[in-house]
Every structure is written in structure tokens, then in C-alpha cells.
Design a protein around this motif. Structure first.
Motif: not given
Ligand code: FAD
Ligand code: SF4
Length: 546
Positions: A60-88
Motif C-alpha cells: 500500500f505504501a508503494d500504491e500511495l507513492r505511485q499516486a504522488g504521496h510522500r510516504v515514510i515506511y518504517v520496517t520492523l527492523e529499521d534502525t531507530g524503530n522505537t517499537g510503538s506507534l506513539f514512539g514512531e
């Protein structure tokens, strides 16, 4: 601080027209999607469920990018991922210097109430918008429910049929002269009935990466990860919907309640994961189903049955959830306190019906409605298992499970723990029902026709014992008049023998323990699960599976 807006999308909000994106300014605003450990583990979700959602989110992130949105997608293992929605959210407000957060309300009381504090904690405006992908708003459901002594789906459904003009004739009456064709929809399957094969969707590279991640990180969670054949894009989900409308819908009604060993899907749509996460639009599905009837390709009982599930049950269930929470989850009207038996996880039971459904659940993260209600749910009801433990199980094991839909279905419909707020009677059944609607009993070591004796079906004694145990609470329910009349006619010695047989069965549940290597790691006292604090004594069976 910039005046850009951070638009948070949750894993079940994969809809381009969702309210949180409605006024999104692609040059200025940023859309955030994040895979976070807290959401993947607050119950130990089935591996397939986590893989499905992570892969669908990435697509879905790809779908939004193709539609022109600026999207940040944080994967589970990305450095800096805080592990919670509030944290992100907090981290990305800093990074982007965003001035506002917009989010569509989540489908869980737990998260919704957490978000109420975000504005104060973040120090910038946080706008929580209504989720108008549903067909009945909170206000409309509240208005319908106001002043009613009893909430009944059937009356709600009629209002919804009129509102959306689904299956209505020119005079404003229901097509076919009836609102509900349920009584036509209870056929057992004949032995020679051919079942259509549901199509499987092949995994692409993104899904493969997710499967690798889930296999490594969530190895201890319940369920088989592969084979994995869910759709993870809107296009594939629509292909599956079209397949269903053409090949399974015509028989959906007749065999809606049927079960057959080795056939987990029958004529069901398997569309709930896609509707619930936003890949499919519920109203469009209802309209497409109606078109099949108008074109003469599907009978009215099938189409009405399908529309009733989506327009009626799905919306009604959600309405009850938001109307009644958080008190709803706390009720325990039948005073049920037995721990969840280990075989709910392992499938290791001599009761063939339960072993089959748990096995399919483990393999597919799916069981159809009657399996959930009349096999797994019925046993929990008859045995008096603690509602919170049963609910945590349902929430973990099914790919389509979110609190707003799982909780009322389990708490209200399957367990009657709400005392009848949602359903007019408990769905309690003996082995006779399972024998009528399936072939499970043909493959079982127990004799479904017997109530007493070593080879008797355990459900039979449990059923009568359930009625006897709950006579004070249920004896005056007019919908249970017949079984209570039969119970009253039973000689005292038979009643006593049944009580003894039921007690023996229940005693074996209490002593059954998980194998040493699979000892559960229950949540700690005070820890949040399902939005409720765990009491120290509630050792929830959230086991490790390696
Ligand atoms: C104890 C219990 C727990 C359940 N937990 C969930 C859950 O976590 N998530 C979930 O989506 N459904 C749940 N259901 C409802 C129902 O079992 C599933 O929606 C259905 O089995 C999904 O499979 P399907 O798509 O093949 O459905 P079909 O049989 O093809 O039905 C069509 C659609 O109707 C809708 N629907 C049907 N019945 C219900 C219902 N009672 N409540 C809400 N929607 C319904 C679903 O969107 C479904 O996709 C539960 C039912 C019970 C009895
Ligand atoms: S005999 Fe009883 S336990 Fe065995 S499959 Fe039938 S209903 Fe289930």
C-alpha cells in the motif's frame, strides 16, 4: 516547526480514500506507516496474520507513492524503530518538524483511548477522524439503539437495507417479499457436492522478504507461516472477490452453515481479511453481489445471505462494540472461570470436531463462521471457559481479527458473556448439531448418539449440564423453552449421571497441561492486553511455539 501534517496510517487502514488522507497535500504532508513490535505482540498473533498485514502495508505504501504521496515506511527492523506507534509518531514529528497529526480512529478501544492523550503528550494538535469506510456511523448506530430495550441485528439490518437501497423493489419492499432467507440456508453438504477451489495468490519479492522476517522474528507465535497465498494488493483482493461472486456465491446461501472434514473453505468468500484492512470496499461488494442476482447468476437466498453478513452483521457488531465499550469486555454473565484448555493451541484432543477446526486454524489462520461459533465457541460456552482467555485466543489466531469485530462476536455471540445484549439466546448445542451439519462425527472415536458411558460424545453431557448449571439465568428465556422442557422431563438419576459425566470431562480439561517445552509465558500482572489490565490470577495461555 513546519506547518506540514503527519498522516498516520494503521495496518487496517489501507484505503486511498480514508478520512485521514482526504485533504492531504502531497507536497507538504507526509504519510507514515510503521511496523511496530508492540502491535505485533500485544497478543501473539498468528504468523500468517502478521505477514499478511506487513506485506499489505508495504504494497500500500508503494500504491500511495505511485499516486504522488510522500510516504515514510518504517520496517520492523529499521534502525531507530522505537517499537510503538506513539514512539514512531513522536520520532517523525521531530524529524519532519511536523505541526499537526491526522489519523483515522483505530478499530480498538485500547489504541483509541491511548490516542486521546497524544495531543497533550506531543504538544501539537492531533486530529482523530471518524472511520467512514463503515456504513453506519457511531452517531447513527447510537440513534438507532437509543431507547431500545434489546438490540437485535434483524431490525438494524432492515434500516440499513432501506438506507442503502440494497435488494429493495420499486415499492420500497424487500425483494422476494422477505427480509431474510436464513431458514433456506441451513443445508448440510451432500457427499457428492463438488467444492470450487479457491484461487491462491503467488508471493512476490516483497512478500518473500516479509515471510523471511516473520519466520525469524515471530517463530514462537502460533500457526504455520507457509504456504502463504493471501492477496496483499488491492488488485489481487479484487480478483479474489470477482472469483467468489462468480464461482462460490451461487451456493453461499444453501451451505453457509455446513462443515466438511478436509474442506475448510466450502462456499465462503474468504474476503474478511481484505474488507477489514481496507483493500475491499464493503458497499461495493454488496452492490456487486446484488448485480449477480439481478443478472440471474446467483439466487436470492445466497445474495441476501451474503449482503446480510456485511451490511447487517458486520456493521451491527461494530456498532455494539463502540456503543458498549469499555464496560462490554468486563461482563461475565454466565460466571465462567475455567482456564482455556491447552488443546485450543495444540489441537491435541480426541474430540474430532475441535481437533479439525484447531488444525485448520493453525494452518490457514481461518475458520468459517459456523466452525468459530458452533465448534470452538460452543465448546468454550458449554465448558464455562473464562471469556477474556477465549477472546485473546480468537484475536490471536484469525487473520481477520481486530478487537471491534472479534470481541462482540466472541464475548456476545459465542459466549453470551454480555447476558444477551447482542444475541437473544446462547448458541449452545450438543453433538447432534455438529453431526447434522458436518461429517466430523463419522471420523470421531466418540459416539454422537450417546450421552452417557465411556464412548459417549462429551458435548452431549456438557450441553445438558450447561443448561442445568445456568437454569436460574436462562430458564425463563423463551427461545430456550423447548430444551428446558426436555430437561425438566429428565428423571433425576439421569440428570445426576449427566452431571457426573460432565464433571469428569471438565476435570480432564483442568488437569491437561502444555508439554514442558511449550510452557506459556503469561503476560505479567498489570501489563495491558486487549486494552484491559490483567489481573494477577489470569494466566493467559499465550504460548511459545518453536
Ligand atoms: C467467535 C467468533 C469470532 C469471530 N471473529 C471475527 C473476527 O475477528 N473478524 C471477522 O472479520 N469476523 C469474525 N467473525 C465473524 C465471521 O466468522 C467471519 O467474518 C467470517 O468467518 C470470515 O470469513 P469469510 O470472509 O469467508 O466470511 P463469509 O462467510 O464469506 O461472509 C461474508 C462476509 O460477511 C462478514 N461477516 C459475516 N459474519 C460476520 C460477523 N458475525 N461479524 C462481522 N462480519 C461478518 C465478513 O466480512 C465476511 O467476509 C467471528 C465469528 C465468531 C462466531
Ligand atoms: S462425536 Fe462429539 S466430539 Fe466427536 S466429532 Fe462429533 S460432536 Fe465432536
Amino acid at each position: 516547526m513546519s506547518d506540514g501534517t503527519l498522516r498516520l496510517l494503521l495496518g487496517d487502514q489501507l484505503t486511498p480514500a480514508i478520512s485521514s488522507l482526504r485533504d492531504c497535500e502531497p507536497g507538504k504532508d507526509t504519510v507514515l506507516l510503521a511496523e511496530v513490535m508492540a502491535e505485533a505482540t500485544y497478543v501473539r498473533h498468528h504468523k500468517k496474520k502478521i505477514a499478511f498485514l506487513f506485506s499489505a502495508m508495504r504494497h500500500f505504501a508503494d500504491e500511495l507513492r505511485q499516486a504522488g504521496h510522500r510516504v515514510i515506511y518504517v520496517t520492523l527492523e529499521d534502525t531507530g524503530n522505537t517499537g510503538s506507534l506513539f514512539g514512531e509518531v513522536s520520532r517523525h514529528i521531530e524529524l519532519l518538524r511536523a505541526g499537526r497529526v491526522v489519523v483515522t480512529e483505530p478499530g480498538e478501544w485500547r489504541l483509541r483511548s491511548d490516542m486521546q492523550d497524544w495531543q497533550a503528550r506531543l504538544g501539537i494538535p492531533v486530529e482523530i477522524r471518524e472511520d467512514d469506510r463503515f456504513l453506519c456511523s457511531h452517531a447513527d448506530f447510537g440513534a438507532w439503539a437509543a431507547g431500545r430495550k434489546e438490540l437485535r441485528m434483524e431490525f438494524f439490518y432492515r434500516v440499513m437495507r432501506r438506507r442503502y437501497r440494497l435488494l429493495m423493489d420499486a415499492a420500497g419492499e424487500p425483494e422476494g417479499g422477505r427480509w431474510n432467507f436464513d431458514s433456506d440456508n441451513r443445508h448440510p453438504l451432500g457427499n457428492d457436492m463438488a467444492i470450487p477451489r479457491h484461487p491462491a495468490i503467488a508471493c512476490d519479492e516483497t512478500t518473500r522478504e516479509v515471510l523471511d522476517l516473520v519466520g525469524r522474528v515471530f517463530a514462537e507465535h502460533f500457526g504455520d507461516l507457509e504456504p502463504f497465498d493471501f492477496a496483499v494488493t488491492r488488485r489481487d483482493a479484487e480478483r479474489l472477490a470477482n472469483w467468489f461472486l462468480r464461482y462460490a456465491l451461487p451456493r453461499f446461501g444453501d451451505y453457509q452453515d455446513a462443515m466438511r472434514q478436509g474442506e475448510p473453505y466450502l462456499f465462503h468468500s474468504l474476503l474478511s481479511p481484505y474488507i477489514n484492512c481496507g483493500l475491499l470496499d464493503p458497499l461495493r461488494l454488496c452492490r456487486d453481489a446484488e448485480a449477480e442476482w439481478r443478472a440471474g447468476r446467483a439466487p436470492l437466498n445466497a445474495v441476501e445471505g451474503f449482503i446480510r453478513q456485511i451490511l447487517g452483521w458486520r456493521e451491527y457488531i461494530r456498532g455494539v462494540y463502540w456503543l458498549e465499550m469499555p464496560r462490554y469486555a468486563e461482563t461475565n454473565a454466565l460466571d465462567a472461570h475455567r482456564p482455556l484448555p491447552w488443546f485450543y493451541w495444540s489441537g491435541e484432543t480426541t474430540m474430532n470436531c475441535i481437533a479439525q477446526v484447531v488444525g485448520e486454524t493453525r494452518r490457514n489462520a481461518y475458520a468459517h463462521h459456523i466452525q468459530r461459533l458452533m465448534v470452538i465457541g460452543n465448546f468454550a460456552l458449554l465448558a464455562g471457559i473464562t471469556p477474556a482467555e477465549v477472546e485473546a485466543w480468537y484475536l490471536a489466531v484469525y487473520v481477520d481479527a481486530y478487537d471491534w469485530v472479534e470481541l462482540p462476536n466472541t464475548h456476545g455471540m459465542a459466549l453470551f458473556a454480555d447476558g444477551g445484549r447482542l444475541a437473544s439466546k446462547p448458541y449452545a448445542a450438543s453433538g447432534k448439531y455438529i453431526d447434522r451439519m458436518s461429517d466430523y462425527c463419522d471420523h470421531c472415536r466418540y459416539d454422537v448418539k450417546q450421552t452417557l458411558g465411556g464412548t459417549a460424545c462429551p458435548l452431549n453431557a456438557l450441553y445438558w449440564d450447561f443448561l442445568a448449571r445456568n437454569e436460574q439465568r436462562l430458564g425463563r428465556n423463551p427461545r430456550l423453552a423447548m430444551p428446558y422442557r426436555n430437561l425438566a422431563r429428565m428423571p433425576a438419576d439421569q440428570r445426576q449421571a449427566i452431571a457426573q459425566k460432565a464433571a469428569q470431562t471438565l476435570a480432564t480439561l483442568d488437569t491437561a497441561q502444555p508439554p514442558e517445552s511449550d510452557q506459556p509465558t503469561p503476560p505479567q500482572p498489570g501489563q495491558q492486553t486487549k486494552g484491559r489490565k490483567i489481573k494477577p490470577r489470569a494466566a493467559q495461555q499465550q504460548p511459545k511455539f518453536l
